[in-house]
Every structure is written in C-alpha cells, then in structure tokens.
Motif scaffolding. Structure first.
Motif, PDB file in Angstrom:
ATOM      1  N   ALA A   1       0.833  -1.211   0.000  1.00  0.00           N
ATOM      2  CA  ALA A   1       0.000   0.000   0.000  1.00  0.00           C
ATOM      3  C   ALA A   1       0.860   1.249   0.000  1.00  0.00           C
ATOM      4  O   ALA A   1       1.964   1.273   0.549  1.00  0.00           O
ATOM      5  N   ILE A   2       0.327   2.292  -0.618  1.00  0.00           N
ATOM      6  CA  ILE A   2       1.013   3.584  -0.724  1.00  0.00           C
ATOM      7  C   ILE A   2       0.057   4.672  -0.250  1.00  0.00           C
ATOM      8  O   ILE A   2      -1.142   4.659  -0.590  1.00  0.00           O
TER       9      ILE A   2
ATOM     10  N   HIS B   1      -3.433  -3.205  -1.998  1.00  0.00           N
ATOM     11  CA  HIS B   1      -3.438  -4.515  -2.676  1.00  0.00           C
ATOM     12  C   HIS B   1      -2.585  -4.530  -3.948  1.00  0.00           C
ATOM     13  O   HIS B   1      -2.872  -5.307  -4.878  1.00  0.00           O
ATOM     14  N   LEU B   2      -1.554  -3.705  -4.035  1.00  0.00           N
ATOM     15  CA  LEU B   2      -0.698  -3.688  -5.223  1.00  0.00           C
ATOM     16  C   LEU B   2       0.058  -5.008  -5.365  1.00  0.00           C
ATOM     17  O   LEU B   2       0.470  -5.622  -4.377  1.00  0.00           O
ATOM     18  N   SER B   3       0.262  -5.435  -6.607  1.00  0.00           N
ATOM     19  CA  SER B   3       1.067  -6.639  -6.850  1.00  0.00           C
ATOM     20  C   SER B   3       2.553  -6.315  -6.806  1.00  0.00           C
ATOM     21  O   SER B   3       3.380  -7.166  -6.478  1.00  0.00           O
ATOM     22  N   ALA B   4       2.916  -5.058  -7.116  1.00  0.00           N
ATOM     23  CA  ALA B   4       4.316  -4.626  -7.078  1.00  0.00           C
ATOM     24  C   ALA B   4       4.357  -3.104  -7.047  1.00  0.00           C
ATOM     25  O   ALA B   4       3.429  -2.430  -7.513  1.00  0.00           O
ATOM     26  N   PHE B   5       5.434  -2.575  -6.464  1.00  0.00           N
ATOM     27  CA  PHE B   5       5.646  -1.132  -6.465  1.00  0.00           C
ATOM     28  C   PHE B   5       6.309  -0.713  -7.772  1.00  0.00           C
ATOM     29  O   PHE B   5       7.030  -1.491  -8.409  1.00  0.00           O
ATOM     30  N   ALA B   6       6.100   0.534  -8.157  1.00  0.00           N
ATOM     31  CA  ALA B   6       6.784   1.090  -9.320  1.00  0.00           C
ATOM     32  C   ALA B   6       8.281   1.169  -9.020  1.00  0.00           C
ATOM     33  O   ALA B   6       8.685   1.232  -7.850  1.00  0.00           O
ATOM     34  N   PRO B   7       9.130   1.159 -10.076  1.00  0.00           N
ATOM     35  CA  PRO B   7      10.593   1.189  -9.856  1.00  0.00           C
ATOM     36  C   PRO B   7      11.045   2.310  -8.930  1.00  0.00           C
ATOM     37  O   PRO B   7      11.983   2.134  -8.142  1.00  0.00           O
ATOM     38  N   LYS B   8      10.382   3.453  -9.003  1.00  0.00           N
ATOM     39  CA  LYS B   8      10.762   4.588  -8.170  1.00  0.00           C
ATOM     40  C   LYS B   8      10.656   4.268  -6.678  1.00  0.00           C
ATOM     41  O   LYS B   8      11.408   4.797  -5.862  1.00  0.00           O
ATOM     42  N   LEU B   9       9.730   3.369  -6.331  1.00  0.00           N
ATOM     43  CA  LEU B   9       9.484   3.044  -4.926  1.00  0.00           C
ATOM     44  C   LEU B   9      10.064   1.702  -4.519  1.00  0.00           C
ATOM     45  O   LEU B   9      10.186   1.414  -3.333  1.00  0.00           O
ATOM     46  N   ARG B  10      10.418   0.899  -5.506  1.00  0.00           N
ATOM     47  CA  ARG B  10      10.886  -0.454  -5.207  1.00  0.00           C
ATOM     48  C   ARG B  10      12.168  -0.427  -4.386  1.00  0.00           C
ATOM     49  O   ARG B  10      12.369  -1.260  -3.497  1.00  0.00           O
ATOM     50  N   LYS B  11      13.042   0.543  -4.662  1.00  0.00           N
ATOM     51  CA  LYS B  11      14.305   0.605  -3.919  1.00  0.00           C
ATOM     52  C   LYS B  11      14.066   0.880  -2.435  1.00  0.00           C
ATOM     53  O   LYS B  11      14.822   0.413  -1.575  1.00  0.00           O
TER      54      LYS B  11
END
Length: 347
Positions: free
Chosen positions: A72-73, A87-97
């Motif tokens: 969640a964001i 319920h996101l399946s994945a974070f965007a690259p900007k947030l993944r780190k």
C-alpha cells in the motif's frame, strides 16, 4: 456542513487505474466488523494494469503486509487530503528501492514505514494492481480527510446514469406480542404491496445501485424513509469513523448479508447513535393504529434517485398480561417483571 464544504473544495481526482472505470464495492458497504472505507476498483482479473496517483502530492508512507491492504502507498495532497492505494502486486521502480531497503534493514517481509516526502505528479505510476493482502485482483482506493470520506464526493468522477432501485422491504417482529401479517416470521414486501404490523416491528430495506458499464450490485449513497409524508430515517454514507468498529452490525442486517441473501439497511435506531444514521426513529411501534403510507427514497453520488411505496396497517398492540403474586411456603413472591418474561433479541 463541514462535509459539504470539504466536498466543494476537493480537487478533481484522476481515476487511479489505466483501465475503464469498474467498481466492485462502494464506500460504506458492509464488511465483517466495519463499514468499507473506500472503493474497490476491479480490472476483471488483469494484474498488468498500472496504478497511478489520483492527484499531485507527496508519498509519506509505504507499507507491505501479509494481510490488510498488502502493498500500500499513502499520498498526501495540498490541503491535507490523503489518498491510499492498497493490494498492489508490485511497487513502481521509483518506490521499489525503498521497499528493498526496508526489507534489508528489518530482515523480514513486512514493513510499515514513514518516509521523507517523495513527490509524485498526477497520473504518475505507483505500481500495479494485484491481490496482496486479499484474494481478488482489485485496487482498494481510499480518500481521508483525515478520516475516511467517500471518494465520489471528494473529486473522483465515475460515469453513472443509473438510479438506485428499491427491491424489497423486510419487516420482522421483535417480541412475543409483535406480529407481521399475523405471524412471527420475517416478511419480505415488494414495492406497491402492503402488510400489517402489531407491536415491536422493525423495518429494513434492500436497495441496489449500479455504475455505467458495471454488473455489480452496489450500495447507494443515501437511503431515506418517509412515513405519511414525514422524514423518519436517513442513512448517509459520506464519512466514516474509525471509532465505529462493529457498529455496522447495527446498520446492515449481518445474517442476510453474510448469507448472500441481500444487503438490507435498517430503517430504525437499533441501539445508540450511529454516524451514518443522520435521522432515525424507533420504528412502527411509534405509530397510531390505522393505515400508513411508507415512501423509501435512495440516491447516489451522481444525483440519481429512485423510490418505492408501501402501505402498512398498524394494529393496536395486545395488552400485556399483568404479573401476579403467588404463594411460596406460606409467603408471597412477586412474579418477574413483564420485560423479563421475554427477550425480544432472542427472537
């Protein structure tokens, strides 16, 4: 009044999915132990759909858990409004780190971290829709100001030209001397039909709404009961309180909802005062014997309204049997008070 002002000042929100609008559950809908605090937006099972920021703002919280909202964001917007994406399946690259950093620091999968403001533009990708924390592919979209408010009243627009439909009225007896149509069983009444009631008889109503392009039965924004032209009850799902946990059981009939027999809204004050009940009364027991007209109206956030009429004949209540004294070993003992001879809640 504050809710109306907040709604007028709310910024326009972009639809937070790169997908045609499709709602599977509305704000205020029944959930076990609570009212639903947001909108569930579905993609028909497609997990490749991008989740985007509904407006410009700053991400201040990133969360990942095994249950609840999963990934969640949380984004804070100018003016203090907060949007939540769950319920996101994945974070965007900007947030993944950031997620990888939090996981490495704690050594566990789950985390709930406050972060220094991460600026995002309106429409910027936040991640992908998914099933984290739940079992069906959808986005839980929430707006807070600071407690949950209905997104459809705070800037989110979804095509909707369909009026709510009043399907059925439910009348049931709550005591030994209460009758509906001469019996103690629950009675379902269709629009333009009539029924008789005597004693402590309470009313609930099944109302469904739909958005354009959707096949799901949804909850309306508000429901009203008018008796002989006077407003007696009004439920409005514009704002919720975190303090109202379990209070939804006093608003929606839990057994019928859990058994998928329909969502029925109570048209009376069960116990105490609920935030969603703006106007409430004690039910048919307050009416004088005779014929009365019931009008049930319902509306949605787009301004569509629907209504249905019912007739009820209220019969005079039976006289209660007076408690009597009886002899016990030469003495006397008062019989139990009349209100203890029957527990209406058990019925």
């Amino acid at each position: 009044m504050l809710l109306v002002v907040a709604a007028l000042l709310a910024p326009d929100l972009l639809y937070p999915l790169e997908h045609a609008p499709q709602v599977s559950s509305t704000f205020g809908a029944y959930r076990l132990s609570h009212h639903h605090a947001g909108l569930d937006l579905t993609t028909g099972g497609d997990e490749t759909v991008v989740v985007r920021a509904a407006a410009a703002g700053n991400i201040f919280r990133i969360k990942r858990t095994h249950n609840g909202y999963g990934r969640a964001i949380y984004v804070r917007h100018p003016g203090g409004l907060v949007t939540v994406y769950g319920h996101l399946s994945a974070f965007a690259p900007k947030l993944r780190k950031f997620a990888q950093k939090f996981e490495a620091e704690s050594g566990v999968y789950a985390f709930d971290k406050r972060v220094k403001a991460i600026a995002v533009k309106a429409g910027e990708a936040l991640g992908w829709v998914g099933t984290s924390g739940t079992d069906l592919v959808h986005l839980h979209f929430e707006v807070r100001a600071p407690e949950p408010v209905n997104p459809l009243l705070h800037g989110l627009k979804i095509p909707d030209t369909q009026a709510p439909v009043v399907r059925r009225l439910l009348a049931y007896a709550r005591g030994p001397r209460a009758h509906v149509n001469g019996g103690h069983d629950e009675v379902f009444v269709t629009p333009d039909a009539g029924f008789s009631a005597r004693g402590e008889v309470d009313l609930l109503v099944e109302v469904v709404d739909r958005h354009d392009g959707g096949a799901r039965d949804l909850q309306p924004l508000w429901v009203e009961l008018h008796v002989d032209g006077a407003l007696r009850h009004r439920s409005h799902y514009g704002r919720l309180s975190y303090a109202d946990k379990w209070h939804n059981e006093l608003d929606i009939h839990p057994r019928l909802s859990n058994h998928k027999e329909g969502v029925f809204h109570r048209l009376y004050r069960a116990r105490g005062k609920l935030r969603v009940h703006e106007v409430s009364w004690r039910g048919l027991r307050t009416l004088k014997p005779g014929k009365h007209s019931l009008l049930i109206r319902a509306g949605d956030a787009a301004g569509n309204t629907g209504e249905a009429r019912f007739d009820v004949r209220v019969e005079a209540a039976e006289r209660a049997c007076a408690p009597t004294r009886r002899s016990i070993e030469g003495g006397t003992s008062a019989a139990p008070p009349a209100d203890r001879l029957w527990r209406g809640d058990l019925l």
